[in-house]
Scaffold this motif. Structure first.
Motif, mmCIF file in Angstrom:
data_model
loop_
_atom_site.group_PDB
_atom_site.id
_atom_site.type_symbol
_atom_site.label_atom_id
_atom_site.label_comp_id
_atom_site.label_asym_id
_atom_site.label_seq_id
_atom_site.Cartn_x
_atom_site.Cartn_y
_atom_site.Cartn_z
ATOM 1 N N LEU A 84 -15.349 14.617 -20.387
ATOM 2 C CA LEU A 84 -16.343 15.709 -19.535
ATOM 3 C C LEU A 84 -14.631 16.405 -19.110
ATOM 4 C CD1 LEU A 84 -16.966 17.401 -17.310
ATOM 5 C CD2 LEU A 84 -17.501 15.851 -15.919
ATOM 6 N N ARG A 85 -13.527 15.143 -18.612
ATOM 7 C CA ARG A 85 -12.238 15.795 -18.696
ATOM 8 C C ARG A 85 -11.049 16.714 -19.367
ATOM 9 N NH1 ARG A 85 -12.497 11.153 -16.039
ATOM 10 N NH2 ARG A 85 -11.664 9.983 -17.877
ATOM 11 N N THR A 86 -11.915 16.069 -20.730
ATOM 12 C CA THR A 86 -11.398 16.682 -22.373
ATOM 13 C C THR A 86 -12.012 17.881 -22.474
ATOM 14 O OG1 THR A 86 -10.141 14.582 -22.543
ATOM 15 C CG2 THR A 86 -10.607 16.218 -24.711
ATOM 16 N N ALA A 87 -13.015 17.699 -22.058
ATOM 17 C CA ALA A 87 -13.971 19.302 -22.601
ATOM 18 C C ALA A 87 -13.417 20.007 -21.586
ATOM 19 C CB ALA A 87 -15.561 19.195 -22.312
ATOM 20 N N LEU A 88 -13.236 20.011 -20.763
ATOM 21 C CA LEU A 88 -12.640 21.248 -19.655
ATOM 22 C C LEU A 88 -11.179 21.490 -19.344
ATOM 23 C CD1 LEU A 88 -13.422 18.882 -16.217
ATOM 24 C CD2 LEU A 88 -14.856 21.096 -16.977
ATOM 25 N N SER A 89 -10.449 20.402 -20.227
ATOM 26 C CA SER A 89 -8.844 20.893 -20.252
ATOM 27 C C SER A 89 -8.979 21.874 -21.307
ATOM 28 C CB SER A 89 -8.545 19.514 -20.195
ATOM 29 O OG SER A 89 -8.079 19.518 -19.044
ATOM 30 N N MET A 138 -5.799 10.474 -9.780
ATOM 31 C CA MET A 138 -4.782 10.774 -10.963
ATOM 32 C C MET A 138 -5.148 11.592 -12.739
ATOM 33 S SD MET A 138 -2.303 10.033 -9.595
ATOM 34 C CE MET A 138 -2.799 10.662 -8.588
ATOM 35 N N LEU A 139 -6.986 10.993 -12.539
ATOM 36 C CA LEU A 139 -7.704 11.560 -12.911
ATOM 37 C C LEU A 139 -7.854 13.073 -13.192
ATOM 38 C CD1 LEU A 139 -10.145 8.796 -13.836
ATOM 39 C CD2 LEU A 139 -8.802 9.706 -15.323
ATOM 40 N N VAL A 140 -7.405 13.700 -11.963
ATOM 41 C CA VAL A 140 -7.870 14.956 -11.745
ATOM 42 C C VAL A 140 -6.528 15.443 -11.900
ATOM 43 C CG1 VAL A 140 -7.937 16.836 -9.729
ATOM 44 C CG2 VAL A 140 -9.095 14.647 -9.871
ATOM 45 N N LEU A 141 -4.774 15.137 -12.119
ATOM 46 C CA LEU A 141 -4.396 16.117 -11.830
ATOM 47 C C LEU A 141 -4.188 16.143 -14.061
ATOM 48 C CD1 LEU A 141 -1.031 16.723 -12.192
ATOM 49 C CD2 LEU A 141 -0.283 13.761 -12.012
ATOM 50 N N GLN A 142 -4.611 14.718 -14.452
ATOM 51 C CA GLN A 142 -4.418 15.551 -16.104
ATOM 52 C C GLN A 142 -5.550 15.944 -16.680
ATOM 53 O OE1 GLN A 142 -5.030 10.406 -17.928
ATOM 54 N NE2 GLN A 142 -2.526 10.538 -18.211
ATOM 55 N N THR A 143 -6.551 16.335 -15.676
ATOM 56 C CA THR A 143 -7.484 17.609 -15.664
ATOM 57 C C THR A 143 -6.521 18.824 -15.840
ATOM 58 O OG1 THR A 143 -9.210 16.347 -14.884
ATOM 59 C CG2 THR A 143 -9.855 18.181 -15.801
ATOM 60 N N VAL A 144 -5.939 18.847 -14.721
ATOM 61 C CA VAL A 144 -5.687 20.288 -15.131
ATOM 62 C C VAL A 144 -3.755 20.695 -15.470
ATOM 63 C CG1 VAL A 144 -6.851 20.825 -12.504
ATOM 64 C CG2 VAL A 144 -4.253 19.777 -12.441
ATOM 65 N N LEU A 145 -3.467 20.297 -15.525
ATOM 66 C CA LEU A 145 -2.036 19.875 -16.469
ATOM 67 C C LEU A 145 -2.035 20.730 -17.439
ATOM 68 C CD1 LEU A 145 0.639 18.645 -16.254
ATOM 69 C CD2 LEU A 145 0.424 16.516 -17.349
ATOM 70 N N PRO A 146 -2.789 20.500 -18.683
ATOM 71 C CA PRO A 146 -2.687 21.098 -19.801
ATOM 72 C C PRO A 146 -2.966 22.936 -19.127
ATOM 73 C CG PRO A 146 -3.770 19.651 -20.270
ATOM 74 C CD PRO A 146 -3.915 19.306 -19.051
ATOM 75 N N PRO A 147 -3.698 23.263 -18.939
ATOM 76 C CA PRO A 147 -4.035 24.244 -18.685
ATOM 77 C C PRO A 147 -3.129 25.161 -17.590
ATOM 78 C CG PRO A 147 -6.144 23.211 -17.600
ATOM 79 C CD PRO A 147 -5.031 22.160 -18.895
ATOM 80 N N LEU A 148 -2.725 24.393 -16.803
ATOM 81 C CA LEU A 148 -1.005 24.524 -15.743
ATOM 82 C C LEU A 148 0.650 24.714 -16.358
ATOM 83 C CD1 LEU A 148 -2.114 23.062 -12.612
ATOM 84 C CD2 LEU A 148 -2.185 25.595 -13.215
ATOM 85 N N TRP A 149 0.019 23.798 -17.602
ATOM 86 C CA TRP A 149 1.881 24.016 -18.111
ATOM 87 C C TRP A 149 1.672 25.132 -19.312
ATOM 88 C CZ3 TRP A 149 0.429 18.713 -20.936
ATOM 89 C CH2 TRP A 149 -0.662 18.954 -21.886
ATOM 90 N N GLN A 150 0.553 25.188 -19.604
ATOM 91 C CA GLN A 150 0.207 27.002 -20.755
ATOM 92 C C GLN A 150 0.685 28.196 -19.417
ATOM 93 O OE1 GLN A 150 -3.241 26.705 -22.579
ATOM 94 N NE2 GLN A 150 -2.147 25.702 -24.417
ATOM 95 N N CYS A 151 0.723 28.064 -18.413
ATOM 96 C CA CYS A 151 1.131 29.877 -17.617
ATOM 97 C C CYS A 151 2.399 29.653 -18.034
ATOM 98 C CB CYS A 151 0.731 28.655 -16.244
ATOM 99 S SG CYS A 151 -1.407 28.959 -15.400
ATOM 100 N N ASP A 152 2.567 30.743 -17.383
ATOM 101 C CA ASP A 152 3.962 31.431 -17.516
ATOM 102 C C ASP A 152 5.181 30.761 -15.497
ATOM 103 O OD1 ASP A 152 2.953 32.764 -15.872
ATOM 104 O OD2 ASP A 152 3.158 34.883 -16.647
ATOM 105 N N ARG A 153 4.291 30.275 -14.756
ATOM 106 C CA ARG A 153 4.716 30.029 -14.298
ATOM 107 C C ARG A 153 5.042 28.428 -13.422
ATOM 108 N NH1 ARG A 153 2.049 34.438 -11.912
ATOM 109 N NH2 ARG A 153 1.311 33.461 -10.216
ATOM 110 N N PRO A 154 5.742 28.216 -13.045
ATOM 111 C CA PRO A 154 5.420 26.907 -12.079
ATOM 112 C C PRO A 154 3.877 26.774 -11.504
ATOM 113 C CG PRO A 154 7.768 27.476 -11.726
ATOM 114 C CD PRO A 154 6.400 28.610 -12.253
ATOM 115 N N SER A 155 3.506 25.406 -10.715
ATOM 116 C CA SER A 155 2.406 25.093 -10.277
ATOM 117 C C SER A 155 3.168 24.204 -9.592
ATOM 118 C CB SER A 155 1.156 24.822 -10.511
ATOM 119 O OG SER A 155 0.646 26.216 -11.828
ATOM 120 N N THR A 156 2.208 23.472 -8.224
ATOM 121 C CA THR A 156 2.272 22.412 -6.998
ATOM 122 C C THR A 156 1.285 22.104 -7.191
ATOM 123 O OG1 THR A 156 2.561 23.675 -5.285
ATOM 124 C CG2 THR A 156 4.493 23.010 -7.163
#
Length: 337
Positions: free
Chosen positions: A14-19, A94-112
């Protein structure tokens, strides 16, 4: 719209599919979510991951409720920003973090991100594992992210707080983790919250006896109590080219000696091989390597998590993921576009 049979794996599918849905703009429907688990369907940490993915990706979701075994997810535009996600329990933040990490690193600005819940959970990567092993590994692929633990949250009470910063990844690159090099050393830390120090000392005595760990390479670390007592045993194995962190978890009714023995058994499989990457990192590297279009690593075991994750990734991305046995306890995994 991709159709996914969730019975082929657990929450990781599920987490991989979401990412990947957020990264590719492709929607999916997953049925039979965690069907083979003792408690099928979405648990709190899975639901938090779904809601987190929906929030950063402005997605349309059907079925996002506790116990649901079917989910429909249609992504929108991923938006960087300042986010707070709480599992509301000891579920792994930490599993929540790993889910959102890939789409956020594709953005043009940092996220916290402020992440609340479990930071050290059985069956999930610990916050220390992400800091010591996962994030340094993906940095070689071109991903820049940091994680700071404000307060650890141990199973089963949770109550932890961690802060992450995700930078834009301008261009991902192929990376290879084939040879770990010569061993530099090992060290161990027994983390304790609201428990006697002698529990940690007993755990470290087992590591010293079984793994010949020098006395100067071991320590007991008392941390500020979170929502309840807890105990985590960390073993860091450092080689020239790579560092692996192994984590043991104290449990009610399980002796300190048994916690340490289990950790020795897990680390022993890795130490007896010549593979670069440990079992847990192996399946976690697949997604960033696939998004980079290629890469390779050696590992000592092809786990069910790795094989099911590989097949799911191939549904979303134009890559092929294959593995070859080079020797006993030595496999090479290669991702190619």
């Amino acid at each position: 719209m991709i159709e996914i049979d969730g019975s082929a794996g657990g929450g990781q599918l599920l987490r991989t599919a979401l990412s990947l849905s957020l990264c590719t703009g492709t929607g999916f429907t997953m049925t039979k979510i965690r069907a083979k688990r003792s408690k099928p369907g979405l648990m709190r940490q899975h639901l938090t991951a779904v809601n987190a993915a929906a929030k950063i990706g402005n997605a349309f979701v059907e079925g996002a409720e506790l116990g649901a075994t079917t989910l429909r997810f249609e992504p929108g535009v991923v938006t960087p920003g300042d986010y707070r996600f709480a599992t509301g329990s000891a579920g792994s933040a930490m599993l929540v973090l790993q889910t959102v990490l890939p789409p956020l690193w594709q953005c043009d600005r940092p996220s916290t991100l402020r992440l609340e819940g479990g930071t050290h959970n059985p069956m999930a990567p610990s916050a220390d594992f992400l800091v010591e092993t996962f994030l340094p590994a993906v940095a070689k692929i071109g991903i820049e992210a940091s994680l700071r633990i404000e307060r650890p949250g141990f199973f089963p009470a949770g109550g932890g707080i961690a802060h992450a910063v995700v930078q834009p990844a301008q261009a991902l690159r192929h990376a290879e983790f084939l040879d770990r090099g010569e061993r530099r050393g090992m060290s161990a830390t027994a983390m304790l919250s609201g428990l006697p120090n002698n529990i940690g000392e007993r755990e470290l005595d087992v590591l010293m006896r079984r793994l010949h760990l020098p006395r100067e390479a071991r320590r007991v670390h008392e941390v500020t109590p979170s929502s309840g007592p807890g105990n985590v045993l960390l073993l860091r194995v450092e080689h020239d080219s790579h560092a692996e962190l192994f984590t043991g978890h104290g449990e009610r009714g399980v002796t300190a000696e048994r916690v340490a023995e289990r950790l020795c058994e897990e680390a022993g499989h890795y130490l007896r091989s010549t593979a670069c990457v440990g079992e847990h990192l192996s399946d976690q590297l697949l997604l960033p390597m696939a998004l980079a279009g290629g890469g390779a690593f050696t590992t000592h075991l092809i786990s069910d998590h790795l094989s099911s994750n590989a097949r799911l990734i191939e549904k979303f991305l134009p890559v092929e993921i294959d593995w070859t046995e080079l020797a006993p306890q030595l496999w090479q995994v290669r991702i190619a576009s």
